[in-house]
Design a protein around this motif. Structure first.
Motif, PDB file in Angstrom:
ATOM      1  N   THR A 216      54.092  41.610  50.483  1.00 52.26           N
ATOM      2  CA  THR A 216      53.961  42.840  49.704  1.00 52.26           C
ATOM      3  C   THR A 216      53.177  42.633  48.422  1.00 52.26           C
ATOM      4  N   LEU A 217      52.928  41.399  48.079  1.00 53.04           N
ATOM      5  CA  LEU A 217      52.155  41.161  46.847  1.00 53.04           C
ATOM      6  C   LEU A 217      50.702  41.596  47.060  1.00 53.04           C
ATOM      7  N   PRO A 218      50.135  42.306  46.110  1.00 56.86           N
ATOM      8  CA  PRO A 218      48.721  42.746  46.267  1.00 56.86           C
ATOM      9  C   PRO A 218      47.748  41.576  46.063  1.00 56.86           C
ATOM     10  N   TRP A 219      46.491  41.827  46.539  1.00 56.44           N
ATOM     11  CA  TRP A 219      45.440  40.835  46.329  1.00 56.44           C
ATOM     12  C   TRP A 219      45.045  40.790  44.839  1.00 56.44           C
ATOM     13  N   ARG A 220      44.726  39.543  44.437  1.00 53.31           N
ATOM     14  CA  ARG A 220      44.307  39.372  43.034  1.00 53.31           C
ATOM     15  C   ARG A 220      42.796  39.079  43.017  1.00 53.31           C
ATOM     16  N   LEU A 221      42.031  39.932  42.304  1.00 54.43           N
ATOM     17  CA  LEU A 221      40.556  39.798  42.229  1.00 54.43           C
ATOM     18  C   LEU A 221      40.211  38.734  41.194  1.00 54.43           C
ATOM     19  N   LEU A 222      39.526  37.698  41.642  1.00 50.48           N
ATOM     20  CA  LEU A 222      39.154  36.609  40.744  1.00 50.48           C
ATOM     21  C   LEU A 222      37.722  36.761  40.184  1.00 50.48           C
ATOM     22  N   ASP A 223      36.789  37.128  41.049  1.00 49.01           N
ATOM     23  CA  ASP A 223      35.365  37.136  40.578  1.00 49.01           C
ATOM     24  C   ASP A 223      34.578  38.138  41.411  1.00 49.01           C
ATOM     25  N   VAL A 224      33.584  38.807  40.776  1.00 51.24           N
ATOM     26  CA  VAL A 224      32.675  39.749  41.426  1.00 51.24           C
ATOM     27  C   VAL A 224      31.244  39.382  40.994  1.00 51.24           C
ATOM     28  N   ALA A 225      30.303  39.257  41.966  1.00 50.93           N
ATOM     29  CA  ALA A 225      28.881  38.964  41.676  1.00 50.93           C
ATOM     30  C   ALA A 225      28.001  39.950  42.429  1.00 50.93           C
ATOM     31  N   ILE A 226      27.124  40.670  41.708  1.00 47.09           N
ATOM     32  CA  ILE A 226      26.160  41.604  42.308  1.00 47.09           C
ATOM     33  C   ILE A 226      24.895  40.798  42.628  1.00 47.09           C
ATOM     34  N   LEU A 227      24.502  40.773  43.921  1.00 46.25           N
ATOM     35  CA  LEU A 227      23.378  39.947  44.376  1.00 46.25           C
ATOM     36  C   LEU A 227      22.038  40.679  44.408  1.00 46.25           C
ATOM     37  N   ARG A 243      29.246  43.767  31.044  1.00 48.93           N
ATOM     38  CA  ARG A 243      30.303  44.750  30.774  1.00 48.93           C
ATOM     39  C   ARG A 243      30.494  45.658  32.000  1.00 48.93           C
ATOM     40  N   GLN A 244      29.347  45.993  32.679  1.00 51.34           N
ATOM     41  CA  GLN A 244      29.505  46.783  33.892  1.00 51.34           C
ATOM     42  C   GLN A 244      30.266  45.997  34.962  1.00 51.34           C
ATOM     43  N   VAL A 245      30.006  44.730  35.038  1.00 51.79           N
ATOM     44  CA  VAL A 245      30.729  43.886  36.009  1.00 51.79           C
ATOM     45  C   VAL A 245      32.213  43.844  35.652  1.00 51.79           C
ATOM     46  N   THR A 246      32.514  43.767  34.385  1.00 49.95           N
ATOM     47  CA  THR A 246      33.936  43.747  33.964  1.00 49.95           C
ATOM     48  C   THR A 246      34.615  45.063  34.305  1.00 49.95           C
ATOM     49  N   TYR A 247      33.881  46.157  34.101  1.00 48.83           N
ATOM     50  CA  TYR A 247      34.454  47.459  34.415  1.00 48.83           C
ATOM     51  C   TYR A 247      34.684  47.601  35.919  1.00 48.83           C
TER      52      TYR A 247
END
Length: 1370
Positions: A216-227, A243-247
Motif C-alpha cells: 500500500t505504500l506509494p511510489w517515491r519519485l527520486l529523479d526526473v530528466a527531460i531528454l 525550477r520547472q523540473v522541480t515543479y
C-alpha cells in the motif's frame, strides 16, 4: 651651485629615516612646467611698467633660472634610466631596518616580561582524575550525557548491511512492478541500487523507489530528466529550467502519492514532453522562415500542446496545397507525435516521413527535406516513364533526386539533360552542365510539367540539334575555321540552299574568304544526328547584288556555286584509315584482346574535323592550280603525297621566260635535266608557306661545295601564303624559274667554251657553288673572296661576300662588274675580270681610309679621309688622297697596272681637270718601283709634248701612229669617231688594227709596250670614252666629282683657296713648262710593286713616323711641301727664292738670317728634308750644331705623319721672331729632341718632358681654336704653347714673350667668371714667371730662361698624383 629644492615638493620619508621620500616623475615635470608658466605670467604682467634695460635683465634672469631648472630635470631623467638598481637597494635597506626594529622590540618586550610580569606568575593545580584517565585509557568518559547526545553522531550501517538492504529493496521493487499495471511506453526499465529507472524514447527519464515492503505504500519519485534537446534553439543550454523540473517533480510525486501509479506519472510527463516538442518544432519553423526559406515555408496553424500545421511549395498553385500537420493523440497521451500529409503520401513515403519525425534530435528541417525528397522522387519517376516511352534514355538517382536524360548517342555526362524538382518552390528545373546558357527555359520545363508529348518531342529535338551545333564548334576550336549559325546570304528564290534543313551551320575559313562549308544536321533515329556537308563559293556584295563591290567588300555574301560532298568518299580516300565503330564505353577492345582507351571524346566529330582540315589544305592548291594554268604552267592537279604526307601539286612543264633570251640549246639542256617539279605546303614558325621542289639531274658545272657532288640536285623555293597568296606565289614561282633559266643559260654557254680556256680560268677563279639558284665564284687564295651571281629585277646581280675572317676586294667594283656581266652575258669574261682585278684591288684595299682631323688648315675640325677609292669602271679606280691629289689606277692585265696622275686630262696633258691638284714628282716616285723589264717603257717624258713626224718610208714599229698636240676643243664623247675599241677582258694583250683617231689620241699620248709583250707596240687597251671626262665643264652623272658611290664626301677647298691656287699655278688650269705634266703619262707597274706601294711598312732609314704605306708617305710629303709653298706665298716671315730644280722649295728667313731648301729624299722620296745655310752677312751668327737641330726638328716634328699642314704654319711663323728669340726657340727644340729623362714616379725628381706644340692641343685654354697654328706674332708679342708631361700628369702652358720688355709670362684670360679656371699647375707656373721678372736681364732673352726655370721649379701638387695602392710588406 647646490641644487635648490622646489617649494612644496619635499616629502618626508616613511619612518623618519635619513633617506628622503619619492615623487612621481610625471608630477615633478608637471610642477616644473606650472612653476615656469607661473613665473612667465607674472613677468608678462610686470614688464610693461619697467624700462627697456630692466625688461632685458628680468627676461635674462627668467631664462637662466628656467634653463638651470630644465637642465637639472634632464639630468634627473637620464639618471632615472638606472634608478631601478637604486630603488632595489633602498628597499633592501628598508627591509633590513624593519627587521632590526622587530628584533629591538622583541628584546624590549621580553625584558619587560621578565622584569615585571613573570615575577608574580603562578601555575594552577591539575585535575588528577581526568589526567590519569586520559593518560591511561586514552579517552575521557566523564563528559555530561547531553553533550554526547547532541554532538556525537550515531554509528551507521556497515557495507555488508548496506548491500543486503539494497538487494532486498530491489526484490521488493520487482515484486511491485510484476503485480502492478505498466503503460506500453514504460515497459523498458532498469532496476539497480534500490531504484527503478524508466526511459521513454528521447523524451524523459524518471527514477522511482519504495519506502518499504508494504504493497500500500506509494511510489517515491527520486529523479526526473527531460531528454528533449536542440542546441540551436537553446544555444547549448537545457530547454527546461531546473525550477520547472522541480515543479514537475512535485506534481508527479503528488499524483503518485494520490495512488495514481505509473499511468498518472506517464500522463503528466508525456503531456509536458508533447507540448515541448510542438513548441520546439514551431520555433524551428519560424526560424527557418525568417533566416533561409522565407515565404517558401509558412505556419498555417499552431495549437500549443495539440498540433502544428506547416505549408510548403506554395508556388505550384495546388487546390489543397502542400501541407504537413504534426499533432499529438488527445485520446492517448502516451503515443508519440504523428504527421498528417496533404496530399496524402504512399505507405513507404509516410514511413520515411515518420522515421524523420521520430529521429533524434527533433528537427523540422529534416522533416521537410524528407517530405520534399519523397515527393520529388515520385514526380521524377512519373516523368521518367513518360520520356522512356518517347525513346529518351533516362536514369534517376541522387539526393536531391535528379533525372538524367541522354539526348545524343554517345553522350557525355556533362551533355546530359538534368531534370530536378526545386526544393523551395517544387517546380521542375532543366539544366545541361556543359552549356549553362542552353535554350531550355521556359518552354521545356513547362512541357515536362504538363507532360504534353506534342510539345515535348519538338523541344527535345531542337535541344539535340543545338547540342550537336556546340559539338561542331568544340571540334573546330583548334582548326583554322570559325563556325556561325547565321550568315548574311543573298540567294534568289528557289536556290538549292533553301531546301536544306533549318538546322545548319556555316563554317568560314580563316585563310579563304571566298569558301564557306555548310554543315546540314538531319535526324538519324530517336537519339541520333547525321551530318551532311556542302561547299559554297561566295563573293562579297552589298544589299543589292547588282551593286558593284566597294573597296573593302560588302557586308553580304552571294552564293556563286554550291557543291555537296560525299562524306564516305572524303573520309575513306587514299591513305585515310577507316574509322572503327564507336564503343559506348570508355574503353574498346584492341586486336590483341587488351582494352585500350578511346582517343577521341564524344564531343569530337572526326568527320567534320577531317573535312574542314582537308578543305583548308586543298583550297589553296586549287587556287594556285588555277593561277598556274592561267600563266601557261601545265600541272597534274592536286594529288595526295605518297604515304599520306599531304596534298601536292605536280608540275608537268614550265614555260620559257620571255625575257630570258637564251638559245634553244640551253633551253633543251635545262629541260632534259629537270626530273620533277612539285608544290607542297610546309610549316615555318607556326605559319604555312609554299614550298616548290625542282629536282635536276646532276649539274652542268662542277663546284667545290660538298653537298653538290651527287647526281640528284633538289632546288627549293619558299613563298608566303597571304590573302592574295595564289597569284603572288605563281608570279614568284615564275620569277624564280626565270632565275634558274638565266643562270643555267650563263653556265651552259660557259660549258660550251674551249676546255683549255675553262681550265685556265678555273685555275685562278674557283667555282665554289652552283645550285641552279645562285652561282658563287671564289677569287684569291682558297677562293676566300667570293662573288655571288643571281638574277633579280630582270638582270644579273653580283653580290660580293667573303669567307669568315676575310675581306672581299671586289666589293669596291661590284656595280661595275654587274654592268659588265649584263652587257656581255659571258661567264668566262667575268672570271677573267675577277682574276685580273683581284690582286690590284687587294693592294688598294690596304690603303688607310681612316678620317683624320686637322688636315685642312682653314677648317681643322672637319674630318677628311686619308684615302678614298672611287671606281670608274671595272678596270679603272681613282685613288684620292685627302681630297687634294688623285691617282688613276688602270688594270692592264697580265699582272700589270697603269698608274697616272688623275688630275690631268686624258686628252691634254697640260690641262688639269676638276678640283684636284697635280702630284709633283709622281713619275719619279713610281719609277722607283718599276721592274727592269719596264724600265724601257718609261722614257724621258719630262719635256713638253710636241708633234712627231712619221719615219721615212711611211712605216714604223708603232704602225704609222702620229702624235699631235691635243686639240683646243675636245671631241664629244657621243660621236662615233671618238669611241675607241675596247678589247675582250679575257685577252687584254690583243693588238689593235688600223690607226687611232687623229682628233682623239690614246691615253697618255704615247703607245707603250706592255711588259708582257714588249715587242708589240700599242698593245695596251684603250679606255672607254664614257669613263673619261674630256670636257672640264662636262661632268657625267656617275662622276666622282658629283657624288662618289660607296665613299664619303671629300672636302673641297674653299673658293678663296681655289683662287689662291689659281694665282699660284698661273693663269687658267694649263700647266706650262718643266716636268709638272710628267705624271699624266701612265706608268706601268707590276701588281707586286703596287702591293708594296700600298702596304703599310716600316719607314725607310732616316724617315720618321709609324707604319705607313710608301704611297701615303710620298703623298703626305708632297702635301706638306705644297702647304709650305702656300705659307711662303701668303706669310711675310719667309720669302720665296726661285729655284730651277723641280720639286724643291727654297726660301729665305730675313729675321733669322738663314736660307733653306726643302726637298724629298733623293733615294726613297718618302720624307722631306730641310737644308739650312746662313746668309753671307750672318755667317757668324749660327753654329753648325744649331742648324742641325733645326733641320732635325723639321724632319721629326714638322713634316712627319700624320702630315698636318698647320704644323708647317706654326713652324713657319716662328721665323718671324727676332734672332735672339729664335735662338731660345732652338734651345727648346734641342731640349725636346733630347727627350725625357729616365722614367720615375710623378712625385719624384724626374725631369719634365718638354714638347713645343705647333698646333693648338685640345687641353689648352680656349685662347685660340683647337688645331690652329700654335705660334702667333702680334705686334711685339709672341705666343707659343708648351706641353709639359711627367708620367700621367700633363699641362699646357701658353707663354707670351714681349719683345719690347723682354718679359715672358703666362697667357691668362682676364675674365674671372671664365668656365675654364686655371689649374694649380698653371697658377704655380704663373707665380714662377712673375718671380722671374724681378731678376730679368735685359741683354739676354728671357724665353729660354723662363722655360728652364719652369722645368726645374714646377712641382706636381699632391692632389694631382695618381693614387697607387700601397705595396705589401716583404
Amino acid at each position: 651651485m647646490l641644487p635648490v629644492a622646489l617649494e612644496g615638493c619635499l616629502a618626508v620619508s616613511e619612518g623618519g629615516g635619513a633617506r628622503g621620500g619619492s615623487i612621481s616623475l610625471a608630477v615633478l615635470i608637471d610642477f616644473i612646467v606650472q612653476r615656469t608658466y607661473h613665473e612667465l605670467t607674472v613677468l608678462a604682467e610686470l614688464l610693461p611698467r619697467k624700462t627697456d634695460m630692466e625688461r632685458k635683465v628680468e627676461i635674462y634672469k627668467l631664462s637662466a633660472r628656467s634653463r638651470q631648472l630644465f637642465v637639472r630635470l634632464l639630468a634627473l631623467v637620464k639618471w632615472a634610466g638606472s634608478a631601478s638598481k637604486v630603488d632595489r637597494s633602498a628597499h633592501i635597506m628598508a627591509f633590513l631596518d624593519k627587521q632590526a626594529m622587530l628584533f629591538v622590540d622583541t628584546a624590549d618586550m621580553l625584558a619587560r616580561m621578565a622584569r615585571e610580569t613573570l615575577v608574580h606568575a603562578r601555575l594552577p593545580t591539575f585535575h588528577i582524575p581526568a589526567a590519569v584517565e586520559v593518560l591511561t585509557q586514552g579517552t575521557y568518559a566523564r563528559l555530561p550525557a547531553c553533550i554526547r547526545e547532541r554532538l556525537v553522531p550515531a554509528e551507521g550501517l556497515t557495507a555488508a548491511e548496506r548491500r543486503a538492504t539494497l538487494k532486498a529493496l530491489n526484490h521488493v521493487i520487482r515484486q511491485r512492478l510484476v503485480t502492478c499495471s505498466l503503460p506500453d511506453n514504460m515497459r523498458t526499465f532498469k532496476v539497480e541500487n534500490g531504484r527503478v529507472t524508466f526511459q521513454v524514447g528521447q523524451e524523459f527519464s524518471v527514477s522511482l523507489t519504495v519506502m518499504g515492503d508494504s504493497p500500500t505504500l506509494p511510489w517515491r519519485l527520486l529523479d526526473v530528466a527531460i531528454l528533449i534537446q536542440d542546441t540551436d534553439i537553446g544555444e547549448g543550454k537545457p530547454l527546461v529550467h531546473p525550477r520547472q523540473v522541480t515543479y514537475i517533480r512535485s506534481v508527479a510525486q503528488a499524483r503518485l502519492a494520490a495512488g495514481g501509479g505509473p499511468h498518472a506519472l506517464l500522463a503528466v510527463l508525456a503531456y509536458f514532453c508533447r507540448s515541448l516538442q510542438l513548441e520546439l518544432l514551431y520555433t524551428q519553423t519560424l526560424r527557418l522562415a525568417r533566416d533561409r526559406l522565407g515565404r517558401h515555408v509558412q505556419v498555417d496553424q499552431y495549437v500549443p500542446g495539440r498540433k502544428l500545421t506547416v505549408s510548403y511549395w506554395k508556388e505550384l498553385g495546388c487546390e489543397l496545397g502542400y501541407r504537413v500537420t504534426v499533432q499529438a493523440d488527445p485520446s492517448c497521451p502516451g503515443r508519440p507525435l504523428a504527421a498528417v500529409h496533404i496530399p496524402q503520401l504512399g505507405v513507404e513515403q509516410e514511413a520515411a516521413a515518420a522515421k524523420a519525425l521520430s529521429a533524434s534530435p527533433l528537427s523540422m528541417e529534416r522533416l521537410l527535406v524528407t517530405i520534399i525528397h519523397v515527393r520529388s522522387r515520385a514526380r521524377l519517376n512519373d516523368l521518367k516513364i513518360l520520356l522512356t516511352e518517347i525513346g529518351v534514355e533516362c536514369t534517376l538517382g541522387g539526393s536531391p533526386c535528379v533525372l538524367s536524360c541522354s539526348l545524343l548517342q554517345p553522350c557525355l555526362r556533362a551533355e546530359q539533360l538534368l531534370v530536378a524538382v526545386g526544393v523551395h518552390c517544387g517546380q521542375l528545373r532543366c539544366h545541361v552542365p556543359q552549356h549553362p546558357k542552353a535554350p531550355l527555359a521556359p518552354a521545356l520545363p513547362n512541357a515536362l510539367a504538363a507532360a504534353d508529348r506534342t510539345r515535348l518531342v519538338p523541344l527535345l529535338a531542337d535541344l539535340r540539334f543545338w547540342l550537336m551545333t556546340r559539338r561542331c564548334e568544340k571540334t573546330l576550336q583548334h582548326l583554322p575555321a570559325r563556325a556561325s549559325e547565321h550568315l548574311p546570304l543573298i540567294t534568289p528564290p528557289g536556290h538549292p540552299i533553301e531546301r536544306l534543313s533549318q538546322h545548319r551551320l556555316y563554317v568560314t575559313f580563316h585563310r579563304h574568304n571566298s569558301q564557306v562549308l555548310v554543315v546540314e544536321m538531319l535526324a538519324d533515329g530517336p537519339n541520333g544526328v547525321r551530318l551532311c556537308f556542302h561547299l559554297a563559293t561566295v563573293r562579297r556584295c552589298g544589299p543589292d547584288e547588282e551593286e558593284p563591290e566597294t573597296e573593302n567588300g560588302g557586308a553580304f555574301f552571294k552564293i556563286v556555286s554550291l557543291v555537296q560532298f560525299d562524306t564516305f568518299v572524303l573520309t575513306h580516300g587514299p591513305f585515310t584509315p577507316v574509322d572503327p565503330p564507336y564503343s559506348t564505353g570508355k574503353r574498346k577492345a584492341s586486336a590483341t584482346g587488351r582494352s585500350v582507351r578511346s582517343k577521341q571524346p564524344a564531343y569530337f566529330l572526326p568527320e567534320l574535323a577531317h573535312i574542314v582540315a582537308a578543305a583548308d589544305e586543298r583550297i589553296p592548291f586549287i587556287y594556285l592550280a588555277q593561277e598556274l594554268s592561267n600563266k601557261g604552267v601545265c600541272h597534274g592537279g592536286v594529288q595526295v603525297e605518297a604515304g599520306g604526307g599531304g596534298p601536292t601539286l605536280r608540275l608537268i612543264s614550265l614555260p620559257w621566260p620571255g625575257e630570258a633570251g637564251a638559245s634553244s640549246e640551253a633551253a633543251g639542256a635545262l629541260m632534259r635535266r629537270l626530273l620533277a617539279a612539285a608544290v607542297r605546303v610546309h610549316l615555318r614558325n607556326q605559319a604555312r608557306i609554299w614550298t616548290v621542289e625542282l629536282v635536276f639531274h646532276s649539274s652542268p658545272l662542277r663546284s667545290l661545295h660538298p653537298k653538290e657532288q651527287g647526281m640528284r640536285r633538289c632546288v627549293y623555293f619558299q613563298y608566303e601564303m597571304c590573302s592574295e597568296g595564289a597569284a603572288r606565289a605563281a608570279e614568284a614561282l615564275l620569277a624564280d624559274w626565270a632565275t634558274v633559266v638565266q643562270l643555267h643559260s650563263l653556265v651552259y654557254h660557259y660549258t660550251q667554251r674551249d676546255p683549255a680556256e675553262r681550265e685556265a680560268a678555273e685555275a685562278h677563279i674557283s667555282i665554289v657553288s652552283y645550285d641552279y639558284r645562285r652561282l658563287v665564284l671564289g677569287a684569291g687564295p682558297g677562293g676566300r673572296a667570293r662573288c655571288t651571281v643571281t638574277w633579280s629585277g630582270g638582270r644579273l646581280r653580283i653580290k660580293p661576300a667573303a669567307a669568315p675572317g676575310a675581306a672581299n676586294a671586289h666589293a669596291l667594283i661590284h656595280h661595275q662588274l654587274e654592268a659588265f656581266l649584263n652587257k656581255n652575258k659571258d661567264l668566262l669574261q667575268l672570271m677573267a675580270a675577277l682574276r685580273e682585278t683581284y690582286a690590284p684591288l687587294v693592294a688598294l684595299g690596304r690603303l688607310s681610309t681612316m678620317p683624320h682631323l686637322g688636315l685642312q688648315n682653314s677648317r681643322p675640325q672637319v674630318p677628311v679621309q686619308s684615302f678614298t677609292l672611287v671606281p670608274q669602271s671595272w678596270r679603272k679606280v681613282r685613288v684620292v688622297y685627302q681630297g687634294t691629289y688623285c691617282l688613276e689606277v688602270a688594270v692592264r692585265g697580265g699582272g700589270v697596272v697603269a698608274v697616272r696622275d688623275g688630275a690631268y686630262s686624258r686628252f691634254d696633258r697640260s690641262t688639269v681637270v676638276g678640283e684636284f691638284t697635280p702630284t709633283q714628282g709622281l713619275k719619279s716616285f713610281l719609277s722607283l718601283y718599276v721592274s727592269e723589264s719596264g724600265t724601257r717603257v718609261i722614257s724621258e717624258d719630262d719635256n713638253p709634248p710636241s708633234p712627231v713626224s712619221p719615219r721615212e718610208g711611211g712605216s714604223s714599229s708603232s704602225g704609222g701612229l702620229l702624235r699631235f698636240p691635243a686639240p683646243l676643243t675636245p671631241p664629244q664623247p657621243h660621236t662615233p669617231h671618238s669611241a675607241p675599241h675596247t678589247p675582250h677582258p679575257a685577252s687584254p694583250h690583243q693588238g689593235h688594227s688600223g690607226s687611232f683617231n687623229l682628233t682623239s689620241p690614246p691615253m697618255g699620248g704615247v703607245a707603250h709596250a706592255s711588259p708582257a709583250s714588249p715587242h708589240q707596240p700599242g698593245a695596251s687597251p684603250l679606255p672607254s670614252i664614257a669613263s673619261a671626262s674630256p670636257n672640264p665643264a662636262y661632268i657625267p652623272p656617275g662622276s666622282p666629282f658629283t657624288a662618289w658611290p660607296g665613299s664619303p664626301s671629300v672636302p673641297r677647298p674653299s673658293p678663296a683657296r681655289s683662287q689662291e691656287h689659281k694665282v699660284a699655278m698661273g693663269a687658267g688650269r694649263v700647266l706650262v713648262g718643266g716636268r709638272a705634266w710628267a705624271g699624266a703619262v701612265a706608268t706601268l707597274l707590276p701588281v707586286g710593286a703596287l702591293e708594296v706601294l700600298c702596304t703599310p711598312c716600316e719607314p725607310p732609314v732616316g724617315a720618321p713616323g709609324p707604319l705607313l704605306a710608301p704611297l701615303e708617305r710620298f703623298l703626305g710629303c708632297v702635301y706638306m711641301r705644297r702647304h709650305l709653298q702656300r705659307f711662303i706665298q701668303q706669310e711675310d716671315t719667309l720669302a720665296h727664292v726661285a729655284c730651277a730644280e723641280p720639286g724643291v722649295v727654297v726660301f729665305r728667313a730675313e729675321a733669322g738670317g738663314l736660307t733653306g731648301r726643302v726637298a724629298l729624299h733623293p733615294v726613297h722620296m718618302q720624307s722631306l728634308h730641310l737644308t739650312l745655310a746662313p746668309l753671307p752677312e750672318h755667317n757668324d751668327t749660327w753654329t753648325a750644331e744649331e742648324l742641325q737641330v733645326i733641320e732635325k726638328y723639321f724632319e721629326l716634328r714638322v713634316v712627319c705623319p700624320p702630315y698636318k699642314p698647320n704644323s708647317i704654319w706654326g713652324w713657319g711663323r716662328a721665323w718671324g721672331a727676332p734672332q735672339r728669340v729664335l735662338r731660345d726657340i732652338v734651345q727648346i727644340m734641342r731640349r725636346e729632341l733630347a727627350g725625357p729623362g729616365p722614367p720615375g714616379p710623378p712625385g719624384s725628381n724626374t725631369p719634365w718632358n718638354l714638347q713645343w706644340a705647333l698646333r693648338i692641343p685640345p687641353q689648352a685654354a680656349p685662347i685660340v681654336p683647337t688645331a690652329q697654328p700654335a705660334v702667333l706674332l702680334v705686334r711685339n708679342k709672341i705666343l707659343i704653347f708648351l706641353c709639359l708631361s711627367k708620367g700621367e700628369v700633363q699641362v699646357v702652358l701658353p707663354l707670351v714673350y714681349d719683345v719690347a720688355t723682354n718679359i715672358t709670362q703666362l697667357a691668362e684670360k682676364r675674365d674671372p667668371a671664365s668656365q675654364y679656371p686655371p689649374s694649380s699647375l698653371q697658377q704655380q707656373a704663373s707665380n714662377i714667371l712673375k718671380r722671374l721678372v724681378e731678376y730679368n736681364v735685359h741683354n739676354e732673352c728671357s724665353l729660354w730662361r723662363a722655360v728652364r726655370d719652369l722645368l726645374n721649379m714646377l712641382i706636381v701638387p699632391p692632389e694631382m698624383l695618381p693614387q697607387h695602392p700601397a705595396l705589401p710588406p716583404p
